[in-house]
Scaffold this active site. Structure first.
Site, mmCIF file in Angstrom:
data_model
loop_
_atom_site.group_PDB
_atom_site.id
_atom_site.type_symbol
_atom_site.label_atom_id
_atom_site.label_comp_id
_atom_site.label_asym_id
_atom_site.label_seq_id
_atom_site.Cartn_x
_atom_site.Cartn_y
_atom_site.Cartn_z
ATOM 1 N N ASP A 5 -2.661 -1.741 4.692
ATOM 2 C CA ASP A 5 -0.977 -0.879 6.123
ATOM 3 C C ASP A 5 -0.546 -1.652 5.737
ATOM 4 O O ASP A 5 -0.191 -3.227 5.879
ATOM 5 C CB ASP A 5 -2.370 -0.394 6.839
ATOM 6 C CG ASP A 5 -1.000 1.133 7.811
ATOM 7 O OD1 ASP A 5 0.006 1.137 6.909
ATOM 8 O OD2 ASP A 5 -1.273 0.788 9.149
ATOM 9 N N GLY A 6 1.301 -1.331 5.936
ATOM 10 C CA GLY A 6 1.978 -1.700 6.656
ATOM 11 C C GLY A 6 3.048 -2.036 5.826
ATOM 12 O O GLY A 6 4.258 -3.272 6.251
ATOM 13 N N ASN A 7 2.813 -1.335 4.303
ATOM 14 C CA ASN A 7 4.614 -1.038 3.694
ATOM 15 C C ASN A 7 4.911 -0.953 3.728
ATOM 16 O O ASN A 7 6.300 -1.680 3.776
ATOM 17 C CB ASN A 7 3.339 -0.296 2.779
ATOM 18 C CG ASN A 7 3.018 -0.675 1.322
ATOM 19 O OD1 ASN A 7 1.956 -1.863 1.524
ATOM 20 N ND2 ASN A 7 1.669 -0.059 1.277
ATOM 21 N N TRP B 90 7.000 -2.934 6.638
ATOM 22 C CA TRP B 90 7.467 -4.554 5.985
ATOM 23 C C TRP B 90 8.544 -3.493 5.020
ATOM 24 O O TRP B 90 10.319 -5.316 5.737
ATOM 25 C CB TRP B 90 5.905 -4.602 4.412
ATOM 26 C CG TRP B 90 6.809 -5.637 4.141
ATOM 27 C CD1 TRP B 90 6.043 -7.580 3.889
ATOM 28 C CD2 TRP B 90 7.638 -5.623 3.084
ATOM 29 N NE1 TRP B 90 7.405 -8.133 2.837
ATOM 30 C CE2 TRP B 90 7.506 -7.345 2.117
ATOM 31 C CE3 TRP B 90 8.872 -4.945 1.893
ATOM 32 C CZ2 TRP B 90 8.599 -7.748 1.181
ATOM 33 C CZ3 TRP B 90 9.327 -5.247 1.134
ATOM 34 C CH2 TRP B 90 9.172 -6.430 0.469
ATOM 35 N N ARG C 195 11.112 2.909 2.938
ATOM 36 C CA ARG C 195 10.465 2.401 3.038
ATOM 37 C C ARG C 195 9.430 2.555 1.556
ATOM 38 O O ARG C 195 8.380 1.161 2.017
ATOM 39 C CB ARG C 195 9.477 3.680 3.610
ATOM 40 C CG ARG C 195 9.324 3.606 5.014
ATOM 41 C CD ARG C 195 8.904 4.751 6.153
ATOM 42 N NE ARG C 195 7.632 4.942 5.414
ATOM 43 C CZ ARG C 195 6.525 4.414 6.507
ATOM 44 N NH1 ARG C 195 6.462 3.757 6.797
ATOM 45 N NH2 ARG C 195 5.544 4.622 5.376
ATOM 46 N N HIS D 176 5.524 -0.026 -0.660
ATOM 47 C CA HIS D 176 4.760 0.067 -1.383
ATOM 48 C C HIS D 176 5.015 -0.016 -3.125
ATOM 49 O O HIS D 176 4.389 -0.722 -3.460
ATOM 50 C CB HIS D 176 5.148 1.594 -2.266
ATOM 51 C CG HIS D 176 4.751 2.436 -0.638
ATOM 52 N ND1 HIS D 176 4.293 2.464 0.718
ATOM 53 C CD2 HIS D 176 5.444 4.042 -0.409
ATOM 54 C CE1 HIS D 176 4.088 3.212 1.263
ATOM 55 N NE2 HIS D 176 4.843 3.851 1.082
ATOM 56 N N SER E 107 -4.882 8.562 1.240
ATOM 57 C CA SER E 107 -5.677 9.017 2.268
ATOM 58 C C SER E 107 -5.327 10.431 2.063
ATOM 59 O O SER E 107 -4.332 10.899 1.762
ATOM 60 C CB SER E 107 -5.913 8.640 3.749
ATOM 61 O OG SER E 107 -4.251 8.833 4.782
ATOM 62 N N LEU F 167 -15.945 -7.966 -12.214
ATOM 63 C CA LEU F 167 -15.418 -6.866 -10.648
ATOM 64 C C LEU F 167 -15.015 -5.446 -11.267
ATOM 65 O O LEU F 167 -14.474 -5.104 -11.975
ATOM 66 C CB LEU F 167 -13.955 -7.692 -10.168
ATOM 67 C CG LEU F 167 -13.439 -6.436 -9.055
ATOM 68 C CD1 LEU F 167 -13.894 -7.119 -7.546
ATOM 69 C CD2 LEU F 167 -12.195 -7.074 -9.509
HETATM 70 C C1 IPE Z 1 -3.913 4.584 5.752
HETATM 71 O O1 IPE Z 1 -3.400 4.103 6.126
HETATM 72 C C2 IPE Z 1 -4.613 5.253 5.170
HETATM 73 C C3 IPE Z 1 -4.003 3.892 3.291
HETATM 74 C C4 IPE Z 1 -3.143 2.939 3.811
HETATM 75 C C5 IPE Z 1 -4.256 4.704 2.418
HETATM 76 P P1 IPE Z 1 -1.799 4.602 7.400
HETATM 77 O O2 IPE Z 1 -0.808 4.210 7.652
HETATM 78 O O3 IPE Z 1 -2.235 6.873 6.522
HETATM 79 O O4 IPE Z 1 -2.656 5.051 8.804
HETATM 80 P P2 IPE Z 1 -2.684 5.427 9.805
HETATM 81 O O5 IPE Z 1 -1.591 7.130 9.610
HETATM 82 O O6 IPE Z 1 -1.698 4.450 10.850
HETATM 83 O O7 IPE Z 1 -4.252 5.942 10.716
HETATM 84 C C1 IPE Z 2 0.176 1.884 3.611
HETATM 85 O O1 IPE Z 2 1.505 1.383 4.447
HETATM 86 C C2 IPE Z 2 0.046 2.735 2.287
HETATM 87 C C3 IPE Z 2 0.302 3.905 2.451
HETATM 88 C C4 IPE Z 2 -0.370 4.467 3.266
HETATM 89 C C5 IPE Z 2 0.348 4.447 1.057
HETATM 90 P P1 IPE Z 2 1.796 3.168 4.951
HETATM 91 O O2 IPE Z 2 3.031 2.542 4.409
HETATM 92 O O3 IPE Z 2 1.126 3.104 5.667
HETATM 93 O O4 IPE Z 2 3.370 1.249 6.171
HETATM 94 P P2 IPE Z 2 3.657 1.808 7.135
HETATM 95 O O5 IPE Z 2 1.820 1.114 8.655
HETATM 96 O O6 IPE Z 2 4.198 2.645 7.739
HETATM 97 O O7 IPE Z 2 4.238 0.556 8.137
HETATM 98 MG MG MG Z 3 1.005 2.646 7.659
#
Ligand code: IPE
Ligand code: IPE
Ligand code: MG
Length: 256
Positions: A25-27, A30, A38, A42, A70, A136
């Site tokens: 999470d956090g792409n 970032w 955004r 990714h 998800s 792995l």
């Molecule tokens: C969880 O991240 C799913 C993945 C990393 C694929 P999200 O960014 O979708 O989760 P929420 O919405 O903050 O709970």
């Molecule tokens: C996780 O990063 C990647 C996916 C859920 C596909 P996010 O896209 O959720 O990044 P944030 O949470 O918005 O920073």
């Molecule tokens: Mg996220």
């Protein structure tokens, strides 16, 4: 091979976690922090996947499970979703070749019926091509949800034995139908990006996993960050319901 359930028995624990499951999470944040779109996050996230796969293989991890998309991520803007689908295709084409060369087995779990036929074919190809690999196992959770997994497992269980006596349903009847029945439960769960939640990831399998949360955004997560998580993991006392004294003196074992 059947793995010991953390609730039916006490699994072995090892110095290196055998199964690591990560919410990447956090792409988006970032990228936003760098005034980039955004989706740039990714793309960089895929570089981090490469680094972490390599690091896990080098450290002797047996199973690495990555939450890539998800069942709720379809709610995102259509252009972000289609970018993620294209990135997934690129990864299935390019990264799988490299993983195969490194004896890595690739598996994908989730409701794959929602993906385009092209993606579904690439998934089948990737799994078939790497099926004989003994290093792995990298599992990509795509259109995965923990609730979906439990429901599909229940459906399969009942389809197999429609007259199933409710009293006969126990873990050993249900668990083989879960999408990841081939793997032990995760020893270590990692979530990057600062949020402290499960977001419908492996609901059943995380029962006794050690949880590790870091503020580091996924594109910045690398081998050194993984080692920090492993160091934290080694400090944990995995009691599985027992007392500390029982861990120190196995002779004090209880009834189960
Ligand atoms: C969880 O991240 C799913 C993945 C990393 C694929 P999200 O960014 O979708 O989760 P929420 O919405 O903050 O709970
Ligand atoms: C996780 O990063 C990647 C996916 C859920 C596909 P996010 O896209 O959720 O990044 P944030 O949470 O918005 O920073
Ligand atoms: Mg996220």
């Amino acid at each position: 091979m059947q793995h010991i359930s953390s609730t039916l028995g006490v699994p072995d624990t090892s110095y290196v976690p055998r199964h690591v499951a990560i919410i990447m999470d956090g792409n988006g944040r970032w990228a936003t922090q760098r005034h980039l779109p955004r989706v740039a996050g990714h793309s960089r996230g895929l570089d981090a996947v490469r680094a972490v796969v390599e690091a896990c293989a080098a450290r002797g991890v047996q199973f690495l499970t990555l939450f890539a998309f998800s069942s709720e991520n379809w709610r995102r803007p259509a252009d972000e979703v289609s970018f993620l689908m294209r990135l997934f295709m690129t990864a299935l084409r390019r990264e799988v070749i490299k993983m195969h060369a490194n004896n890595i087995r690739v598996r994908v779990v989730g409701d794959l019926s929602r993906f385009s036929p092209r993606i579904q074919q690439l998934i089948l190809d990737a799994e078939a091509r790497t099926a004989g690999n003994t290093g792995l196992t990298v599992t990509i959770a795509a259109n995965y949800g923990g609730r979906w997994d439990l429901l599909q497992a229940m459906r399969k269980m009942l389809a197999r034995s429609p007259m199933l006596d409710p009293d006969a349903i126990d873990e050993s009847v249900l668990a083989p139908h879960l999408a990841m029945s081939y793997a032990p439960e995760p020893d270590l769960f990692i979530r990057t990006g600062g949020e402290q939640r499960i977001s419908n990831f492996l609901l059943w399998q995380l029962a006794y996993s050690e949880l590790y949360f870091t503020d580091t955004y996924w594109p910045d997560f690398d081998a050194a960050e993984l080692d920090k998580a492993f160091a934290s993991y080694r400090q944990r006392e995995r009691r599985f319901g027992r007392t500390s004294a029982q861990l120190l003196a196995p002779g004090l074992s209880g009834t189960a």
